[in-house]
Design a protein around this motif. Structure first.
Motif, PDB file in Angstrom:
ATOM      1  N   VAL A  87      35.062  29.194  43.962  1.00 17.26           N
ATOM      2  CA  VAL A  87      36.438  29.209  43.451  1.00 17.26           C
ATOM      3  C   VAL A  87      37.089  30.571  43.688  1.00 17.26           C
ATOM      4  CG1 VAL A  87      37.860  29.001  41.378  1.00 17.26           C
ATOM      5  CG2 VAL A  87      35.963  27.429  41.742  1.00 17.26           C
ATOM      6  N   TYR A  88      36.351  31.660  43.422  1.00 14.23           N
ATOM      7  CA  TYR A  88      36.965  32.985  43.572  1.00 14.23           C
ATOM      8  C   TYR A  88      37.376  33.236  45.021  1.00 14.23           C
ATOM      9  CZ  TYR A  88      32.733  35.165  45.543  1.00 14.23           C
ATOM     10  OH  TYR A  88      31.675  35.502  46.341  1.00 14.23           O
ATOM     11  N   GLN A  89      36.618  32.684  45.990  1.00  7.37           N
ATOM     12  CA  GLN A  89      36.982  32.856  47.392  1.00  7.37           C
ATOM     13  C   GLN A  89      38.202  32.022  47.754  1.00  7.37           C
ATOM     14  OE1 GLN A  89      33.669  32.345  50.055  1.00  7.37           O
ATOM     15  NE2 GLN A  89      32.497  34.009  49.126  1.00  7.37           N
ATOM     16  N   ARG A  90      38.350  30.851  47.133  1.00 12.32           N
ATOM     17  CA  ARG A  90      39.541  30.033  47.376  1.00 12.32           C
ATOM     18  C   ARG A  90      40.778  30.733  46.817  1.00 12.32           C
ATOM     19  NH1 ARG A  90      36.471  25.237  45.469  1.00 12.32           N
ATOM     20  NH2 ARG A  90      37.927  25.190  43.734  1.00 12.32           N
ATOM     21  N   ILE A  91      40.650  31.343  45.642  1.00 15.04           N
ATOM     22  CA  ILE A  91      41.771  32.095  45.056  1.00 15.04           C
ATOM     23  C   ILE A  91      42.128  33.264  45.969  1.00 15.04           C
ATOM     24  CG2 ILE A  91      42.484  33.556  43.122  1.00 15.04           C
ATOM     25  CD1 ILE A  91      40.648  31.736  41.344  1.00 15.04           C
ATOM     26  N   ALA A  92      41.110  33.995  46.411  1.00 18.32           N
ATOM     27  CA  ALA A  92      41.346  35.137  47.305  1.00 18.32           C
ATOM     28  C   ALA A  92      42.029  34.687  48.590  1.00 18.32           C
ATOM     29  CB  ALA A  92      40.023  35.849  47.613  1.00 18.32           C
ATOM     30  N   ALA A  93      41.608  33.552  49.143  1.00 14.42           N
ATOM     31  CA  ALA A  93      42.208  33.050  50.385  1.00 14.42           C
ATOM     32  C   ALA A  93      43.694  32.734  50.186  1.00 14.42           C
ATOM     33  CB  ALA A  93      41.459  31.817  50.876  1.00 14.42           C
ATOM     34  N   GLU A  94      44.042  32.178  49.019  1.00 12.83           N
ATOM     35  CA  GLU A  94      45.446  31.894  48.749  1.00 12.83           C
ATOM     36  C   GLU A  94      46.260  33.183  48.635  1.00 12.83           C
ATOM     37  OE1 GLU A  94      46.448  29.027  45.766  1.00 12.83           O
ATOM     38  OE2 GLU A  94      44.774  27.718  46.336  1.00 12.83           O
ATOM     39  N   ILE A  95      45.679  34.204  48.030  1.00 10.97           N
ATOM     40  CA  ILE A  95      46.383  35.484  47.912  1.00 10.97           C
ATOM     41  C   ILE A  95      46.557  36.110  49.290  1.00 10.97           C
ATOM     42  CG2 ILE A  95      46.231  37.841  46.986  1.00 10.97           C
ATOM     43  CD1 ILE A  95      44.869  36.558  44.492  1.00 10.97           C
ATOM     44  N   VAL A  96      45.539  36.013  50.146  1.00 11.47           N
ATOM     45  CA  VAL A  96      45.645  36.528  51.518  1.00 11.47           C
ATOM     46  C   VAL A  96      46.798  35.831  52.244  1.00 11.47           C
ATOM     47  CG1 VAL A  96      44.505  36.588  53.778  1.00 11.47           C
ATOM     48  CG2 VAL A  96      43.260  37.322  51.736  1.00 11.47           C
ATOM     49  N   GLU A  97      46.911  34.524  52.070  1.00 10.95           N
ATOM     50  CA  GLU A  97      48.004  33.792  52.716  1.00 10.95           C
ATOM     51  C   GLU A  97      49.364  34.276  52.211  1.00 10.95           C
ATOM     52  OE1 GLU A  97      48.028  31.826  55.414  1.00 10.95           O
ATOM     53  OE2 GLU A  97      45.929  32.471  55.435  1.00 10.95           O
ATOM     54  N   GLN A  98      49.451  34.588  50.930  1.00  5.85           N
ATOM     55  CA  GLN A  98      50.708  35.112  50.377  1.00  5.85           C
ATOM     56  C   GLN A  98      51.019  36.491  50.953  1.00  5.85           C
ATOM     57  OE1 GLN A  98      50.352  34.985  46.115  1.00  5.85           O
ATOM     58  NE2 GLN A  98      50.240  32.756  46.061  1.00  5.85           N
ATOM     59  N   VAL A 122      40.903  29.381  35.437  1.00  6.52           N
ATOM     60  CA  VAL A 122      39.553  29.920  35.595  1.00  6.52           C
ATOM     61  C   VAL A 122      39.271  30.979  34.538  1.00  6.52           C
ATOM     62  CG1 VAL A 122      39.486  29.482  38.094  1.00  6.52           C
ATOM     63  CG2 VAL A 122      40.348  31.680  37.253  1.00  6.52           C
ATOM     64  N   ALA A 123      38.005  31.328  34.421  1.00  8.34           N
ATOM     65  CA  ALA A 123      37.573  32.368  33.491  1.00  8.34           C
ATOM     66  C   ALA A 123      37.929  33.746  34.044  1.00  8.34           C
ATOM     67  CB  ALA A 123      36.067  32.272  33.269  1.00  8.34           C
ATOM     68  N   LYS A 124      37.914  34.736  33.158  1.00 10.66           N
ATOM     69  CA  LYS A 124      38.216  36.114  33.559  1.00 10.66           C
ATOM     70  C   LYS A 124      37.280  36.585  34.677  1.00 10.66           C
ATOM     71  CE  LYS A 124      39.375  39.426  30.644  1.00 10.66           C
ATOM     72  NZ  LYS A 124      39.324  40.481  29.623  1.00 10.66           N
ATOM     73  N   ALA A 125      35.996  36.234  34.578  1.00  8.73           N
ATOM     74  CA  ALA A 125      35.028  36.669  35.593  1.00  8.73           C
ATOM     75  C   ALA A 125      35.398  36.130  36.973  1.00  8.73           C
ATOM     76  CB  ALA A 125      33.619  36.232  35.216  1.00  8.73           C
ATOM     77  N   THR A 126      35.895  34.901  37.038  1.00  8.46           N
ATOM     78  CA  THR A 126      36.273  34.311  38.326  1.00  8.46           C
ATOM     79  C   THR A 126      37.485  35.025  38.901  1.00  8.46           C
ATOM     80  OG1 THR A 126      35.394  32.186  37.583  1.00  8.46           O
ATOM     81  CG2 THR A 126      36.875  32.151  39.486  1.00  8.46           C
ATOM     82  N   ALA A 127      38.492  35.290  38.071  1.00  6.72           N
ATOM     83  CA  ALA A 127      39.675  36.016  38.534  1.00  6.72           C
ATOM     84  C   ALA A 127      39.287  37.417  39.010  1.00  6.72           C
ATOM     85  CB  ALA A 127      40.721  36.110  37.421  1.00  6.72           C
ATOM     86  N   ARG A 128      38.417  38.064  38.240  1.00  4.38           N
ATOM     87  CA  ARG A 128      37.956  39.412  38.596  1.00  4.38           C
ATOM     88  C   ARG A 128      37.186  39.390  39.919  1.00  4.38           C
ATOM     89  NH1 ARG A 128      36.042  42.487  33.610  1.00  4.38           N
ATOM     90  NH2 ARG A 128      38.288  42.580  33.428  1.00  4.38           N
ATOM     91  N   PHE A 133      36.723  40.699  45.587  1.00  2.00           N
ATOM     92  CA  PHE A 133      36.523  40.205  46.951  1.00  2.00           C
ATOM     93  C   PHE A 133      37.637  40.715  47.864  1.00  2.00           C
ATOM     94  CE2 PHE A 133      36.661  36.678  50.118  1.00  2.00           C
ATOM     95  CZ  PHE A 133      35.354  36.743  50.570  1.00  2.00           C
ATOM     96  N   LEU A 134      38.888  40.628  47.396  1.00  2.46           N
ATOM     97  CA  LEU A 134      40.026  41.125  48.173  1.00  2.46           C
ATOM     98  C   LEU A 134      39.941  42.636  48.385  1.00  2.46           C
ATOM     99  CD1 LEU A 134      42.824  39.080  46.396  1.00  2.46           C
ATOM    100  CD2 LEU A 134      42.148  38.838  48.797  1.00  2.46           C
ATOM    101  N   ARG A 135      39.516  43.343  47.344  1.00  8.35           N
ATOM    102  CA  ARG A 135      39.407  44.804  47.423  1.00  8.35           C
ATOM    103  C   ARG A 135      38.358  45.198  48.463  1.00  8.35           C
ATOM    104  NH1 ARG A 135      37.801  45.673  42.617  1.00  8.35           N
ATOM    105  NH2 ARG A 135      39.835  45.559  41.643  1.00  8.35           N
ATOM    106  N   GLY A 138      39.612  44.929  51.887  1.00 10.45           N
ATOM    107  CA  GLY A 138      40.678  45.857  52.244  1.00 10.45           C
ATOM    108  C   GLY A 138      42.081  45.314  52.060  1.00 10.45           C
ATOM    109  N   TRP A 139      42.224  44.115  51.503  1.00  5.22           N
ATOM    110  CA  TRP A 139      43.552  43.546  51.307  1.00  5.22           C
ATOM    111  C   TRP A 139      44.311  44.205  50.172  1.00  5.22           C
ATOM    112  CZ3 TRP A 139      45.688  40.683  54.874  1.00  5.22           C
ATOM    113  CH2 TRP A 139      44.894  39.911  55.717  1.00  5.22           C
ATOM    114  N   VAL A 140      43.577  44.692  49.161  1.00  7.01           N
ATOM    115  CA  VAL A 140      44.223  45.274  47.990  1.00  7.01           C
ATOM    116  C   VAL A 140      43.518  46.555  47.569  1.00  7.01           C
ATOM    117  CG1 VAL A 140      45.000  43.004  47.154  1.00  7.01           C
ATOM    118  CG2 VAL A 140      42.849  43.955  46.309  1.00  7.01           C
ATOM    119  N   PHE A 141      44.194  47.328  46.734  1.00  3.05           N
ATOM    120  CA  PHE A 141      43.592  48.511  46.119  1.00  3.05           C
ATOM    121  C   PHE A 141      44.045  48.541  44.663  1.00  3.05           C
ATOM    122  CE2 PHE A 141      47.677  49.892  47.700  1.00  3.05           C
ATOM    123  CZ  PHE A 141      48.173  50.755  46.725  1.00  3.05           C
TER     124      PHE A 141
END
Length: 160
Positions: A87-98, A122-128, A133-135, A138-141
């Motif tokens: 799930v966390y990778q699917r969330i990250a993929a959507e953010i990358v697309e944005q 999702v739970a806090k751990a999944t969002a985190r 994963f994005l960090r 290199g997509w985010v800081f």
């Protein structure tokens, strides 16, 4: 069919439905069982009840949970189905697309953990995990006490 007025607790009834799906081969070893959010939506139950369903299945030895990834049929170590992306990778993929589409721009904040938790159920751990994963890619800081921002394009990963 759930009997909401009967003597058997709702969480036990739902756990039994999922156990039957496992017994009949509808859910095979390594397959993901419905998430808490999916159980809430499908059966019209509270988050706490959904958690009790998962706990009941774990106690019966039918499933195991991997934090931030989900709950799967079988014992810990059972190979998971290949088509299941965490799930966390699917969330990250959507953010990358944005980010790629320009909806999220460099040096501007991405949605905070609480917003991701609410948006994706999702739970806090999944969002985190999604933000971590994005960090790492290199997509985010992150700026302590300020938030997480989209990295400049020169820091984005290159596609091979």
């Amino acid at each position: 069919m759930i009997d909401r007025d009967g003597p058997v607790p709702i969480y036990k009834q739902i756990a039994e439905i999922i156990r039957e799906q496992i017994d009949h081969g509808d859910l095979e070893p390594g397959d993901a069982v419905p998430s808490e959010t999916e159980l809430e939506a499908e059966f019209g139950i509270a988050r706490l009840t959904a958690r009790r369903v998962t706990r009941e299945l774990r106690e019966q030895g039918l499933v195991y949970t991997v934090q931030g990834e989900g709950t799967f049929v079988g014992q810990p170590g059972t190979p998971r189905s290949a088509e299941r992306t965490p799930v966390y990778q699917r969330i990250a993929a959507e953010i990358v697309e944005q980010i790629r589409s320009g909806d999220l721009v460099p040096n501007r904040r991405i949605p905070p953990e609480k917003a991701l938790m609410k948006q994706y159920g999702v739970a806090k751990a999944t969002a985190r995990n999604a933000v971590d994963f994005l960090r790492k890619q290199g997509w985010v800081f992150t700026v302590p006490h300020r938030g997480t921002y989209v990295s400049p394009p020169e820091n984005w990963p290159t596609e091979d």
